[in-house]
Design an enzyme around this catalytic site. Structure first.
Site, PDB file in Angstrom:
ATOM      1  N   GLY A  75      40.079  33.483  36.520  1.00 13.18           N
ATOM      2  CA  GLY A  75      41.089  33.783  35.490  1.00 13.18           C
ATOM      3  C   GLY A  75      40.545  34.446  34.251  1.00 13.18           C
ATOM      4  N   GLU A  76      39.542  33.836  33.634  1.00 17.87           N
ATOM      5  CA  GLU A  76      39.052  34.350  32.354  1.00 17.87           C
ATOM      6  C   GLU A  76      38.163  35.569  32.502  1.00 17.87           C
ATOM      7  OE1 GLU A  76      37.722  30.831  29.698  1.00 17.87           O
ATOM      8  OE2 GLU A  76      37.493  30.260  31.779  1.00 17.87           O
TER       9      GLU A  76
ATOM     10  N   GLY B 230      50.726  30.467  34.340  1.00 14.35           N
ATOM     11  CA  GLY B 230      50.909  31.859  34.741  1.00 14.35           C
ATOM     12  C   GLY B 230      49.870  32.311  35.749  1.00 14.35           C
ATOM     13  N   GLN B 231      48.771  31.571  35.799  1.00 14.30           N
ATOM     14  CA  GLN B 231      47.651  31.988  36.659  1.00 14.30           C
ATOM     15  C   GLN B 231      47.944  31.757  38.136  1.00 14.30           C
ATOM     16  OE1 GLN B 231      48.213  28.956  35.846  1.00 14.30           O
ATOM     17  NE2 GLN B 231      46.421  27.662  35.715  1.00 14.30           N
TER      18      GLN B 231
ATOM     19  N   ALA C 218      35.599  28.595  46.992  1.00 12.30           N
ATOM     20  CA  ALA C 218      36.224  29.267  45.843  1.00 12.30           C
ATOM     21  C   ALA C 218      35.635  28.845  44.494  1.00 12.30           C
ATOM     22  CB  ALA C 218      37.726  28.999  45.841  1.00 12.30           C
TER      23      ALA C 218
END
Lengths: 296, 160, 789
Positions: C745-746, C495-496, C741
């Site tokens: 996400g978390e 989903g990320q 980069a």
């Protein structure tokens, strides 16, 4: 420990063609048949293993179950299979019983409201039922078809305990009736859930008020409380205070206190008894004050 | 346990299906008809992943018996597009970045379609209200709400 | 093979597609309902279904299991118990049997498994299995668990296999104890002008992916196993299941379609191994195990509970002088994964602050609660929750604005962090400024009603990828006849948006349009290149490096071929928009065909070249061990992602309800490869964070989860989302990240709980021991503080 199953247990789906057939079947299988309309409670409880009926009897196809009608002299009749969204959106309900539309709209999600019904909400007799309060403050009643034919059941006295009502084996509720609302009445339903929309009520307060020349205060209020007692609760003492004393902020607070005193909630996963009692006080006060503001 | 032969229209095509009494509409769609776009997220009417249109109304298909679909008209996510022309909602979910893991999206799209069908110009709170029965854990709903708003704006161009 | 230390941006110019918010490559298929998730695969009529009998006791000896009646039930094909699973399984500490054997340690511990023709039959069989338990006293609080009166939950702890950076204490319930000793905290307290000392708790919560766990396993006569499942960790599953069953890894093929929400719950191994063991008993037939939502709540990984003791002090200018933090992790019945959360919570245990004197103890405790596993943030949301409230209190005590206090004390590039590592360049100060500005810090806004109060709160965070030092990634690039590109990789789309980002990177590094790139799916351990796990927000950085290396490898092969054909120096050539070009001669040639068939030999007969196959891999090699007693070492982690959030809340004084009106987030992810997707992560994390701040807790009563359903475990819906959100991208590049980069996400849900708590404090002046800040908790706290009557 909750051991919900992946699917529904085995049962036979029964779809009677007439009310007589439905009542006869339900009476004959009083131990192992259950009526359903939207199924939003029935399916969940069967999947959880709490209910194990052999027959599920679908009555929503029976005559008259799906109509809403308003009679300017007699009031509102809601067929037992009319869903919550229809109530929430009905022009007649919104015009004459906006309180009911508001309460219906507060139930769960749109998808569940497409299936859930007011009759079902009443017959499940959950203390948390959102629309029961509206039914009670308007002085509603039920049309019930039993083995002996039709009869009326007033909502006052209908509820005996969580999930327990005056209904007997063979009974099919066909409609909910609300009499004409008192002239100039205004109502409010305040539901306190854990998040903004869709939760079961931690508590719910339904209030209806109107001018009444026969009371000392000149007003009359009907109040019903959800999730604070084994049955939907009418705090009579609070209603009495509002009928008897000239209404001021302090009198509303006094009535709200009386409502709190009447409440006998339990601690459960949704809220503590202590919090529930305090919320009965605060939200009764809010609901009554808002109604009072609109009917003065 | 009794079986029932039902006739039902799914995404415009009529099917005859034999279903046991205790089969849910969701189970019928997924397990009998391999229409796996409709998702099973809780089987308890709480998450909305299984939402379909039942005679035009959004319902949780896990909370409807398959046998009740006899004579009904059902639309699933697979039926939203017509002749490979996507529903504007689908287009906008893609272009607005409303899709992450995608598991809630079929139900979300159906709820949004039902909303726009009954209320072509929904206010922000109408959208939030109509989609509150569709849980999403990825997106925070922000872009989903935006996509529905945009689709409403384009509503006039949508296929009937 | 490309080298490890790589920088994607040769020549300095960043390709257009890097930093471009291209449309996700998986979105359209998902929006038409065509994407196949694990439960959507069709296995035909031979498919069997499994269900699991689970312990109803939080702690009990299993004296006897009688399956004879269940076995006799028509339709039942096999029943398995712990007798079939003598081996141990676990990522960092092998402390778990796939089916429990002599002892059950949580309510939900798998005791037996049934394979039958359908789920109903399997369920009926479960009711016929007779198990004799001897209930034992349990451990339901980690502080009690480390004490002398606690029953011992893992008497064999000393015999378990464990990685060399985890330190169990046999004879106790402590499966890891991570320490930092830096400077002298005991001496420093005397120099402090203000000290805050406080205890906070964080409850267990659930990940709540909307897709429940599902696995299908098939075991053939040659003992080859195929496992289809919703998985963040196909390669780790291959490895751990093989080890537990005593098989070669080559015997196990894990096929993992895209995941319908992970958040850590589908990392490592949980229920998949059950399906594999059951499948062994019905060789040749696929067996499907899918969890109900209720099982999802208490039998899959949960986020660990935490009891945290903080002590921190500063001088009169507000400079932090010392911190002494003790974390007791309520890690549950098995801590095979939790031991590393404890470690991460330890080495990051000061939060993103520059503190000279530090004492941190991070202690992993066995309890009879559901099994703790990784969840978005990996210990960071839990520890920042109390830590960032204490920082606020300390700022107030010393009379400095909380934003200013954080600016004064936050960690900056070049600072030495508590483990002794030098911090790389980071944009944390800028993140603080951005969210403070967005939220209108210092300005009070008017409440929406007389019975409401408003407040603003800020919190910041840091988090490093928590993983073994040598977690690797690899990738492969192939091209089709028409020049389009396929990236094979082993990281998972959960989903990320990682597939999209990898396609962007491959397109950029190779020189083709983004829409020429496809990703080879599903991830399949037999065909996909190795990836450690899809966790730790590490893919953009680690798998990204591998994909870039593979693309550059392919690019070089193409350039060499063209150079030979044109008799030029490859350094004068480039690939732009799918064409090889010469800067010298301005000659141009499309990639199509040549990448498969090569080119005619310019010197005469025959051909030159060969099918292009790009290979790339990446593994950090520079992470060092830390001293077991002091936690000191040159480089504890690969890097930190930092950031901040600020929120404005409104508190209803009649009900205690807290509403988050607006929120701002700013994170430094080095370089946003796809800015809109980065913002989408920030939004999703923020709302998940708000949900955990206001609504979520697994309610545990003597080890029993009393709210294992969506009815009573509420998560945020559309109606709970703030009406105004700011998502800010800060880019201070990572030296070894692709185009600079790092992960994001978390991080996006790490500071939310304390930001909300600090805003509630600002509004009404109360602090509560633990989230969720439910209306009930807030109201009763205000009542007890005399703020309301």
């Amino acid at each position: 420990m909750l051991t919900a199953h992946p699917g529904l247990p085995e049962f036979d789906y029964i779809k009677p063609k007439t009310l007589a057939e439905a009542s006869a079947f339900l009476a004959e299988h009083s131990k192992d048949a259950r009526i359903f309309v939207g199924g939003t409670d029935v399916f969940v409880r069967m999947r959880d293993g709490f209910w194990k009926e052999k027959y599920l009897v679908d009555v929503k196809g029976l005559e008259g179950m799906k109509s809403v009608s308003f009679d300017p002299r007699a009031g509102l009749t809601i067929g037992a299979a009319v869903n919550m969204n229809q109530i929430a959106e009905s022009a007649e309900v919104k015009a004459h019983y906006p309180l009911l539309a508001e309460a219906a709209h507060s139930v769960a999600s749109f998808q569940l409201r497409s299936r859930a019904t007011i009759a079902g909400n009443i017959c499940n007799a959950s203390p948390a039922g959102d629309t029961i309060g509206a039914g009670m403050v308007f002085g509603g009643s039920l049309s019930v078809h039993g083995v002996g034919g039709f009869r009326r059941e007033p909502l006052d006295g209908f509820f005996l305990g969580p999930g327990r009502t005056q209904l007997q084996a063979g009974d099919v509720v066909t409609a909910v009736h609300l009499p004409l609302p008192p002239k100039g009445a205004a109502g409010k339903y305040i539901k306190l859930g854990r998040n903004n929309i869709g939760d079961l009520a931690i508590i719910g307060v339904t209030a209806l008020g109107w001018r009444d020349g026969e009371t000392p205060s000149g007003y009359r209020f009907r109040i019903a409380l959800a999730s604070v007692a084994p049955v939907p609760l009418v705090p009579v003492a609070a209603e009495k205070i509002l009928a008897e004393k000239p209404i001021t902020d302090a009198v509303i607070a006094e009535a709200a206190n009386a409502a709190m005193e009447a409440a006998t909630p339990i601690d459960d996963v949704r809220g503590s008894a202590r919090y529930r009692k305090l919320m009965v006080r605060n939200l009764t006060k809010q609901a009554v004050a808002e109604v009072w503001g609109r009917i003065q | 346990m009794a079986y029932h032969r039902i006739t039902t229209t799914i995404n415009g095509a009529t099917d005859v299906v034999d279903v046991p009494s205790n089969m849910t509409l969701l189970q019928m769609l997924r397990d009998k008809l391999a229409l796996t776009g409709t998702k099973n997220g809780c089987a308890a009417g709480e998450c909305g992943a299984c939402t379909v249109l039942f005679n035009g109304e959004a319902v949780n298909s896990c909370m409807v018996l398959a046998v009740e679909a006899d004579g009904a008209d059902i639309v699933t996510v697979e039926g939203l597009a017509h002749d490979s022309q996507l529903d504007p909602l689908q287009e906008l979910f893609v272009s607005e970045g409303a899709v992450q893991c995608g598991f809630c999206i079929p139900g979300m799209l159906i709820s949004a379609r039902a909303l726009l069908d009954r209320r072509p110009n929904p206010a922000d709170h109408d959208i939030r209200d109509a989609l509150s029965g569709n849980l999403c854990r990825c997106t925070g709903y922000v872009r989903i709400i935006k996509a529905v708003k945009e689709a409403a704006k384009r509503g006039h161009a949508e296929p009937a | 093979m490309a080298d490890n230390k790589q920088s994607a941006n040769d020549g300095g110019r960043i390709p257009d597609v890097i930093g471009e918010s291209v449309i996700r490559l998986d979105a359209r298929e998902k929006a038409i309902g065509a994407t196949q998730f694990a439960d959507d695969f069709q296995f035909g009529p031979g498919l069997l279904y499994a269900r699991i009998l689970r312990s109803p006791h939080p702690h009990a000896l299993i004296k006897k299991i009688d399956v004879s009646k269940a076995k006799a039930l028509p339709g039942v094909k096999a029943i398995v118990t712990g007798d079939e699973t003598p081996g141990f399984i676990g990522l960092y500490l092998q402390d778990r049997h796939i089916f429990c054997r002599d002892r059950a340690r949580y309510v939900g511990d798998p005791v037996a498994g049934v394979a039958a023709v359908d789920e109903e039959t399997a369920e009926k069989a479960l009711e016929l299995i007779e198990v004799e338990y001897e209930p034992l006293p349990g451990v339901f609080d980690p502080e009690f668990g480390v004490g002398p009166d606690a029953p011992l939950l893992h008497p064999d702890l000393g015999q378990y296999e464990v990685v060399n950076f985890v330190f169990p204490k046999p004879g106790t319930n402590i499966s890891n104890h991570f320490k930092i000793r830096r400077g002298d905290a005991d001496l420093a307290w005397a120099q402090c002008a203000a000290i805050v000392e406080k205890k906070y708790r964080v409850p267990h919560i659930q990940h709540v992916p909307i897709e429940p766990h599902v696995a299908v396993a098939k075991w053939d006569e040659g003992d080859n196993i195929t496992l289809w499942g919703s998985s963040q960790s196909p390669f780790a599953q291959r490895n751990l299941i093989a080890k537990a069953l005593g098989l070669s890894q080559s015997k196990i093929q894990v096929i993992a379609p895209v995941v319908g929400g992970g958040f850590g719950s589908k990392a490592g191994v949980s229920m998949e191994a059950l399906a594999v063991v059951i499948a062994k008993a019905v060789k040749g037939r696929p067996v499907k195990l899918r969890l109900t939502r209720e099982e999802e709540f208490f039998t899959t990984f949960v986020r660990q509970g935490l009891v945290a003791h903080f002590k921190m002090g500063c001088d009169k200018e507000g400079r932090l002088l010392a911190m002494e933090n003790t974390y007791y992790w309520d890690a549950g019945a098995y801590t095979e994964y939790g031991v590393n959360m404890t470690r991460a919570g330890g080495y990051s245990g000061t939060g993103p602050y520059d503190v000279p004197n530090v004492k941190v103890d991070s202690i992993c405790v066995y309890t009879n609660h559901p099994v703790g596993g990784p969840m978005r943030g990996f210990g960071m949301p839990e520890l920042h929750s109390g830590l960032e409230q204490c920082v606020d209190d300390l700022a107030h005590h010393i009379g400095i604005d909380p934003v200013e206090f954080r600016q004064l004390n936050c960690i900056r590039g070049g600072d030495t962090v508590a483990t002794g590592m030098t911090m790389h360049p980071i944009g944390l100060p800028e993140c603080i400024d951005r969210v403070a500005k967005d939220i209108g810090w210092g300005k009070k806004s008017q409440p929406s009603a007389p019975n409401k109060r408003r407040g603003k709160g800020i919190a910041m965070m840091w988090k490093a990828p928590a993983m073994p030092p040598n977690a690797g990634s690899s990738a492969q690039i192939t091209l089709s006849e028409d020049g389009t590109v396929t990236v094979a990789l082993g990281g998972q789309e959960i989903g990320q948006g990682t597939f999209t980002v990898m396609a962007q990177m491959a397109a950029a590094a190779l020189g083709v349009p983004y829409d020429w790139v496809k990703v080879a799916t599903p991830v399949d351990t037999k065909y996909s290149p190795y990836e450690w796990q899809t966790v730790a927000s590490r893919l953009t950085w680690s798998m990204g490096n591998a994909v870039v290396a593979a693309a550059k490898d392919a690019r070089q092969q193409i350039l060499d071929l063209a150079a030979e054909a044109w008799d030029e120096d490859p350094d004068n050539l480039d690939i732009v928009n799918g064409n090889v070009i010469s800067y010298k001669t301005e000659e141009s040639m499309p990639l199509k065909n040549m990448v498969i068939y090569g080119l005619p030999n310019p010197k005469g007969d025959g051909w030159i070249g060969k099918p292009v196959l790009g290979r790339g891999s990446f593994m950090p090699t520079y992470v060092t061990g830390l001293d077991a007693e002091t936690g000191q070492g040159p480089r504890a982690v690969v890097h930190y992602t930092t950031g901040a959030q600020a929120v404005e809340v409104e508190v209803d004084m009649d009900t205690g309800r807290v509403e988050v009106l607006r929120a701002a987030a700013a994170f430094d992810m080095g370089k946003a490869i796809n800015p809109e997707m980065v913002k989408a992560q920030m939004e999703g994390g923020l709302v998940q964070g708000i949900s955990t701040a206001l609504f979520e807790a697994l309610k545990l009563k003597n080890g029993v989860v009393t709210n294992p359903s969506f009815v009573d475990y509420r998560i945020a819906t559309t109606a709970d989302v703030p009406h105004e959100l700011f998502s800010e991208i800060v880019e201070v590049p990572q030296d070894d990240g692709p185009w600079g980069a790092r992960g994001i996400g978390e991080h996006s849900m790490v500071p939310t709980i304390p930001a909300v708590a600090n805003a509630i404090f600002d509004a009404v002046g109360i602090r509560m021991e633990s989230p969720p800040y439910s209306s009930e908790k807030v109201y009763l706290a205000m009542m007890d503080a005399g703020i309301v009557k």
